[in-house]
Design an enzyme around this catalytic site. Structure first.
Site, PDB file in Angstrom:
ATOM      1  CD1 TRP A 103      -2.149  -1.926   1.622  1.00 46.88           C
ATOM      2  CD2 TRP A 103      -2.882  -1.184   0.143  1.00 46.88           C
ATOM      3  NE1 TRP A 103      -3.189  -3.338   1.425  1.00 46.88           N
ATOM      4  CE2 TRP A 103      -3.581  -1.953  -0.072  1.00 46.88           C
ATOM      5  CE3 TRP A 103      -3.805  -0.030  -1.111  1.00 46.88           C
ATOM      6  CZ2 TRP A 103      -4.997  -3.179  -1.208  1.00 46.88           C
ATOM      7  CZ3 TRP A 103      -4.637  -0.601  -2.131  1.00 46.88           C
ATOM      8  CH2 TRP A 103      -4.943  -1.507  -1.924  1.00 46.88           C
ATOM      9  CG  ASP A 172      -2.385   4.075   4.449  1.00 45.67           C
ATOM     10  OD1 ASP A 172      -3.742   4.125   5.465  1.00 45.67           O
ATOM     11  OD2 ASP A 172      -2.269   3.574   3.393  1.00 45.67           O
ATOM     12  CE  LYS A 196      -8.682  -3.724   4.869  1.00 46.81           C
ATOM     13  NZ  LYS A 196      -8.999  -2.497   3.681  1.00 46.81           N
TER      14      LYS A 196
HETATM   15  N1  PMP Z   1      -4.437   1.498   2.554  1.00 52.60           N
HETATM   16  C1  PMP Z   1      -4.461   0.137   3.293  1.00 52.60           C
HETATM   17  C2  PMP Z   1      -3.223   0.210   4.193  1.00 52.60           C
HETATM   18  C3  PMP Z   1      -5.166  -0.406   2.692  1.00 52.60           C
HETATM   19  O1  PMP Z   1      -5.203  -1.925   3.493  1.00 52.60           O
HETATM   20  C4  PMP Z   1      -6.166  -0.465   1.474  1.00 52.60           C
HETATM   21  C5  PMP Z   1      -7.018  -1.341   1.476  1.00 52.60           C
HETATM   22  N2  PMP Z   1      -7.372  -2.824   1.855  1.00 52.60           N
HETATM   23  C6  PMP Z   1      -6.214   0.751   0.969  1.00 52.60           C
HETATM   24  C7  PMP Z   1      -5.205   1.811   1.594  1.00 52.60           C
HETATM   25  C8  PMP Z   1      -6.366   1.209  -0.440  1.00 52.60           C
HETATM   26  O2  PMP Z   1      -7.569   1.732   0.559  1.00 52.60           O
HETATM   27  P1  PMP Z   1      -9.179   1.380  -0.501  1.00 52.60           P
HETATM   28  O3  PMP Z   1      -9.425   0.274  -0.790  1.00 52.60           O
HETATM   29  O4  PMP Z   1     -10.336   2.554   0.792  1.00 52.60           O
HETATM   30  O5  PMP Z   1      -9.208   2.900  -1.265  1.00 52.60           O
END
Ligand code: PMP
Length: 362
Positions: A103, A172, A196
């Protein structure tokens, strides 16, 4: 299943059962209003009260200082990959990125569109560790230093806040949000997609220090602009009112369950159960992540003794009601996600299943 519960179809054992039941009870008539929240005007008094309450609960739970705004934004975590860069990069035109997993790698790639994004240590081929801070090369001129507190796919979690000599930190926290106390004052921006740990997909919580608001690059779409969002208290356009309302219910539940300290204790206990089951298997289960940065939220592991064992493990687990244990499609294997909604009981059941499966093969 809401909030990616490990035991998706076994609601009675799911912590969030009470939340879901409450949402069901209020679905047709919210608090005697004669309406469902999803029917309400986002400018009406009833919804506005919900909206304010959600933001206040978030502030209380995380002890967010007064000089921080709490924004509710669209676009998920991915939206913030862009928003962070567009809102903050303008100060010096460059930013530092610590890439510790899938990510943060995506966020780094996105940031390159808006300025000069530097890697603070070389990108690893496989994400299994976090280099010590002594190995980080920070640019004192960076507009911000970015990292991902918990890498959901790779199971790599920070247990320290980097020292950045006054450069604002952007973090994040999508997959470990509200799972342990956090000193918000150490950060410039903290953001998390709700889906989450705190609510249904569709809303992103962004906690931003006030002095960092109002410096967006000129082409920043208003919908991703922190200043525009803050000015209208996150109702510049129609927000996902129902998502926000459900998130408020989760916050209320979390407060009842011992708040952030309760969640921290709970996630520590749960993750230790699974890591212990891995350790006790003498290599039958294998977690590639360094012990010092193993995630409390996502425990990835492999079974390498036989190519068919992982598939068999997942099938058997699912038959016993343990869902969604498959590793992320990019890495394969098995991953136990132990988000706040997963109970200790649920986790004990999984640990017991892991032991039984291991014994049946040895
Ligand atoms: N950052 C993290 C740590 C994630 O786990 C995720 C998605 N699982 C994201 C960003 C991306 O998020 P989204 O699917 O809401 O765009």
């Amino acid at each position: 299943s809401l909030l990616m519960g490990l035991f998706g179809n076994n609601l009675i054992s799911c912590f969030l059962y009470k939340v879901l039941l409450q949402v069901q009870n209020q679905l047709l008539d919210y608090g005697g209003s004669g309406m469902s929240v999803m029917e309400m005007s986002h400018r009406g008094a009833t919804y506005l009260k919900i909206h304010e309450d959600v933001i206040k609960r978030c502030r209380d739970i995380l002890k967010v200082p007064d000089n921080y705004k709490i924004l509710l934004m669209p676009g998920g975590g991915t939206g913030q990959f862009s928003a962070v860069a567009m809102n903050l990069m303008g100060k010096t035109g460059c930013a530092d990125y610590a890439v510790t997993g899938a990510w943060s790698a995506k966020a780094f790639k996105e940031a390159q569109k808006y300025g000069k994004a530097n890697l603070v240590f070389p990108k690893a081929e496989k994400f299994t560790t976090i280099p010590n801070q002594s190995e980080w090369k920070l640019d004192p001129n960076a507009s911000y230093v970015y990292y991902c507190d918990n890498e959901t796919v790779d199971g790599v979690e920070f247990n320290f806040i980097p020292e950045t000599n006054g450069v604002p930190i952007v973090c994040d926290m999508s997959s470990n949000f509200m799972s342990r106390p956090v000193d918000v004052s150490k950060f410039g921006v903290i953001y998390a997609g709700a889906q989450k740990n705190v609510g249904p997909a569709g809303i992103t919580v962004v906690i931003v220090r006030e002095d960092l608001i109002g410096h967006a690059l000129p082409f920043t779409p208003s919908i991703l602009d922190y200043a525009a969002t803050a000015k209208d208290n996150s109702i510049a356009n129609t927000p996902p009112t129902f998502c926000i309302y459900v998130m408020g219910q989760v916050f209320e539940w979390l407060q009842r369950k011992g708040g952030i300290e309760g969640m921290a204790k709970h996630s520590q206990e749960k993750s230790q159960l699974i890591y212990k089951a891995i350790e006790d298997s003498k290599g039958f289960y294998f977690c590639p992540v360094d012990a010092k940065c193993r995630s409390r939220m996502n425990v990835p592991f492999r079974i390498t003794a036989n190519v068919d064992y992982e598939k068999e493990f997942l099938e058997k687990a699912e038959k016993q009601g343990m869902m969604q244990l498959k590793g992320h499609r990019s890495v394969g294997g098995i991953r136990a996600s132990l988000y706040n909604a997963v109970t200790l009981e649920n986790t004990e059941t999984l640990a017991k299943f892991m032991r039984e499966f291991y014994e049946s093969k040895n």
